[in-house]
Design an enzyme around this catalytic site. Structure first.
Site, mmCIF file in Angstrom:
data_model
loop_
_atom_site.group_PDB
_atom_site.id
_atom_site.type_symbol
_atom_site.label_atom_id
_atom_site.label_comp_id
_atom_site.label_asym_id
_atom_site.label_seq_id
_atom_site.Cartn_x
_atom_site.Cartn_y
_atom_site.Cartn_z
ATOM 1 N N ILE A 81 17.805 10.600 27.707
ATOM 2 C CA ILE A 81 16.973 10.722 26.470
ATOM 3 C C ILE A 81 15.665 11.462 27.324
ATOM 4 O O ILE A 81 14.637 11.642 26.473
ATOM 5 C CB ILE A 81 16.601 9.366 25.851
ATOM 6 N N LYS A 116 14.028 13.692 30.793
ATOM 7 C CA LYS A 116 14.182 14.201 32.327
ATOM 8 C C LYS A 116 12.722 14.660 32.789
ATOM 9 O O LYS A 116 12.005 15.398 32.228
ATOM 10 C CB LYS A 116 15.041 15.470 32.450
ATOM 11 N N GLY A 151 13.398 12.011 37.745
ATOM 12 C CA GLY A 151 14.858 11.910 37.462
ATOM 13 C C GLY A 151 15.083 11.663 36.035
ATOM 14 O O GLY A 151 14.176 12.045 35.277
ATOM 15 N N VAL A 179 15.946 9.637 32.248
ATOM 16 C CA VAL A 179 15.847 8.473 31.525
ATOM 17 C C VAL A 179 16.926 8.328 30.654
ATOM 18 O O VAL A 179 17.496 9.109 30.032
ATOM 19 C CB VAL A 179 14.421 8.556 30.883
ATOM 20 N N ASP A 183 -3.628 8.141 33.272
ATOM 21 C CA ASP A 183 -2.979 9.487 32.630
ATOM 22 C C ASP A 183 -2.688 9.003 30.956
ATOM 23 O O ASP A 183 -1.589 9.071 30.522
ATOM 24 C CB ASP A 183 -1.817 9.559 33.369
#
Length: 829
Positions: free
Chosen positions: A496, A498, A502, A504, A614
């Protein structure tokens, strides 16, 4: 009176049926302690604790039963569970929320030596002491119910019972169930001994203990007639001077529930009755304020909720009166301004500091602006003591003394068996030839990568002396095999998202829980510091508006993080370039408020304070009910609150970066405030923070928004889909808040606590029918929003805290299609 009761019950029933669909009455947990029988009580099924496997309790306890066979008490008060050593009840919580916890106590007749009236004990949770030296020895022969409201996180929740020396503990029944959405606010006005003193923050991080719940002007409302099984008592015994007040005749018409008020806030019986000023009879005391006096704990803080419903006025906009609290605070109450119609319930919340008298006075009285002379009223009142955290949970022994020898023998036997197995495994590994693992198209019963191996990245690094496994939390560790099961061996159809870290994956654990699984690219060596940071931050904090870490896996060369699954994806996906339905302005405000609560908790409510570093719309996720949760703590940093971190590498996402942080490389919590200001503009304008396809002056949303403000053309960048649904005053407050967040100088920016308060006020302005002043025109447009603020701000007690930070990688270039983009670490490192 009897003739109108059928009508009242009819309206009560219809109101319950038609109340907000967002909340469904829960079916757990309701526990009938010390019993093997289930029983129904006012819509709740109390499960006998000897029957159920959905919760557990310490087995070193004994059930007792009422020895008086002719006893007339309710069924749940005819049995109890008795503890003669520290013990607990353990519940599995499936949803982080505010919960009501009720403990029922009744000293029925029981055989010696278990005379329940002689029990003396403490009751606590893992962080809070609920009852100390509790006893019902001198109480009446009626049951005692202790009610608490507290935030409970996903996972295990324990209630501890600790008897005092030479005595025991007991409980007859327990209730643990979630309250309706936003039942308790996180911020309210704060009233001290000197009067109004800004606002009180982080209510949801405390426990509220119900002290008084009053049905003013009416009779007792029992749990049978309350939407959340509460009891409301009459107010007459609390009146300072009964001559000043009279009961208003019970209202039998329709109650006009609206906005945030529903039957779950208070039942219709409370809003259908009231005390009003006694203006008849000619007595000199009749024109005095109505005052109620309540016993409270000395020098403590209390959450106070006052309920109003104008069943007094003959027509709209004729009644204005004053509310007084502890004689130091006055607030003007204008029902028309609050709800815009008669018979419409509304309420106000406050946090009130008590003095050393142990008495809290609350009054209503006339206002000179009122057209209805010498009249004031009150419908209901709740007072709850605010309880702070009080240490760690008690140590509970789950093993009986008679079983110690058996336990020792069992342990020795297990160790011997482990030794034998280790020899066989060692010999097998020496003899086996290496064989490369083959990819599986579907889940196999055996894990491909050797799930369950103790060889981990933590162990590997520690052995070489290159790092300390200070983030290791074995309670959160999930075997690789279970993660492979959850993701069907990392099936690509379940991807779902990337990022640089890596893929997800969507997954379902063996216990049925939906999760998001963030897996690093095997053997890449990238993202170790982010991996550690996520675990360190999320394993020590829990909040309703922060995404929860379910667990992690670091077996072999894997780095995997498992989070709660967020059904509705990211905030950004609901604002632009997506197929999701358009969010209303009210939904956007509620999402911003939720995110602000999460960030404020990071800054002020967590140990040492945490700077997220963030904040952006892709790091604000939405659950199935559009509740906002802040995510992605890979760049987060914590440290002493009296330090400012100076970094040689500025981290964050371009477009959201604090310009002062970029220039000085000094990071504080005000950097998060700036980033959140950009998010507020995204919510208002429904466009990215950076759009390189636009003309140069429009590329940066923060700069473009401030430029439009200065030119008086703000209306040109507001999302057209919501432009006509925004109350002008709400828009003014919202835009003013965004502007303050985006100040160049961090010292001029508000704290997140101030931002939260302003956003909640913007929501209030949106929800109420605001009475316009003569100079206000209904055609007010958005171009005036930032240039003229007709909504005054509120003072705040929040203080800035500077944080110590370590350098971590950036997070840039986010994909618009990612449902879990908050879990990714990007390619730019």
């Amino acid at each position: 009176m009897k003739s109108i009761l059928p009508l009242v019950f009819l309206f009560q029933f219809s109101s319950i049926v038609l109340t907000s669909l967002a909340y469904t009455l829960p079916d757990k947990y309701f526990i009938n302690c010390g019993s093997d029988n289930n029983m129904n009580s006012t819509g709740r099924v109390f499960t006998g604790d000897l029957n159920s496997g959905s919760f557990s309790f310490t087995k070193q306890s004994s059930p007792v039963r009422d020895s008086n066979q002719a006893g007339q008490s309710a069924t749940i008060y005819q049995t109890a569970r008795v503890f003669r050593q520290p013990s607990l009840y353990e519940f599995e919580i499936s949803n982080t929320s505010t919960y009501l916890v009720r403990l029922h106590f009744f000293a029925f007749s029981s055989p010696t030596p278990t005379n329940l009236s002689t029990a003396v004990f403490d009751v606590s949770t893992s962080e809070f002491s609920l009852l100390r030296n509790f006893t019902i020895q001198n109480s009446s022969k009626s049951p005692i119910v202790k009610e608490f409201l507290l935030s409970i996180n996903l996972g295990k929740f324990n209630i501890y019972f600790v008897p005092k020396v030479s005595t025991f503990a007991f409980v007859n029944a327990i209730e643990v169930f979630p309250a309706p959405e936003s039942f308790i606010p996180d911020t309210t006005p704060h009233i001290t001994s000197t009067g109004s003193n800004g606002n009180y923050m982080d209510i949801l991080s405390k426990v509220l203990h119900t002290i008084h719940r009053i049905n003013v002007g009416g009779l007792t409302v029992t749990e049978d007639n309350d939407t959340l099984w509460r009891t409301w008592v009459p107010d007459d015994s609390y009146l300072y001077n009964s001559d000043t007040a009279e009961n208003r005749a019970s209202y039998t018409g329709k109650l006009n529930y609206q906005g945030r008020v529903s039957e779950y806030i208070a039942p219709g019986f409370v809003y259908r009755t009231a005390k009003q000023m006694n203006i008849s009879g000619g007595s000199p005391t009749n024109n005095f304020n109505i005052t109620w006096s309540f016993s409270v704990r000395k020098n403590a803080r209390h959450f106070v909720r006052v309920h109003f419903c104008d069943i007094v006025s003959p027509s709209l906009n004729v009644l204005i009166f004053n509310l007084f609290i502890v004689g130091k605070f006055k607030q003007e109450i204008n029902p028309y301004d609050e709800v815009g119609q008669l018979a419409a319930p509304f309420y106000f919340d406050f946090v009130v500091d008590s003095d050393d008298s142990g008495i809290m006075n609350i009054s209503v009285g006339p206002n000179t602006k009122s057209y209805l002379e010498n009249t004031a009223f009150l419908n209901g009142l709740e007072i709850m003591e605010i309880m702070e955290k009080s240490g760690s949970a008690p140590v509970i022994s789950r093993t009986k003394k008679g079983h110690v020898l058996v336990l020792v023998v069992s342990i020795l036997g297990c160790l011997s068996l482990i030794g034998v197995l280790a020899v066989f495994i060692f010999l097998g590994l020496k003899c086996r030839k290496p064989k490369p693992a083959e990819p599986l198209d579907s889940w196999s019963a055996l894990p491909v990568y050797g799930g369950g191996s103790s060889h981990s990245r933590v162990t590997e690094k520690s052995t070489n002396g290159s790092m300390t496994p200070n983030y290791l939390n074995l309670g959160l560790k999930i075997p690789l095999g279970e993660i492979q099961f959850a993701t069907k061996n990392f099936n690509t159809k379940l991807v779902i998202g990337k990022g640089g870290f890596g893929n997800v994956y969507r997954g379902i654990l063996m216990n049925g829980m939906k999760v998001a699984v963030k897996r690093s690219e095997t053997g890449s060596g990238q993202g170790l510091s982010e991996f550690q940071s996520e675990i360190m931050v999320l394993s020590k904090i829990r909040h309703r508006h922060l995404v929860s870490l379910i667990g992690y896996c670091d077996e072999r060369s894997e780095m995997i993080l498992v989070y709660e699954f967020m059904e509705k994806g990211t905030l950004r996906e609901h604002l632009y370039n997506s197929n999701f339905p358009c969010l209303s302005w009210k939904q956007r405000l509620e999402i911003c408020i939720g995110a602000a609560r999460g960030i404020h908790y990071l800054h002020k409510g967590s140990d040492g304070g945490i700077i997220h570093r963030d904040i952006k719309s892709t790091n604000i996720l939405l659950d199935e009910n559009h509740v906002a949760k802040v995510a992605d703590f890979g760049l987060s940093r914590s440290g002493p609150s009296d330090q400012t971190h100076v970094s040689t590498a500025v981290k964050g996402t371009f477009g959201y970066l604090d310009p002062e942080y970029f220039r000085s490389q000094q990071l504080t919590e005000k950097s998060d405030v700036y980033s959140f200001g950009v998010v507020l503009l995204e919510v208002l304008c429904a466009r990215p923070a950076i759009d390189p396809l636009l003309p140069r002056e429009q590329v940066n949303l923060a700069e473009w928004g401030m430029l439009c403000k200065n030119k008086g053309i703000l209306e040109e960048i507001i999302d057209p889909s919501i432009k006509d649904m925004i109350n002008p005053n709400s828009l003014r407050k919202f835009a003013e808040t965004a502007e303050k967040c985006l100040e160049e100088d961090s010292a001029d920016r508000p704290t997140m606590g101030d931002v939260l308060w302003d956003l909640e006020y913007a929501l209030q302005l949106q929800q109420i029918a605001t009475r316009r002043e003569p100079h206000e025109d209904s055609t007010t447009d958005a171009s005036n929003v930032l240039t003229s603020s007709n909504v005054s701000g509120f003072p705040s007690l929040s203080e800035s805290v500077n944080e110590d930070v370590m350098p971590i990688s950036d997070s840039l270039n986010m994909s618009e299609t990612e449902v879990f983009s908050q879990l990714r670490i990007t390619h730019a490192r």
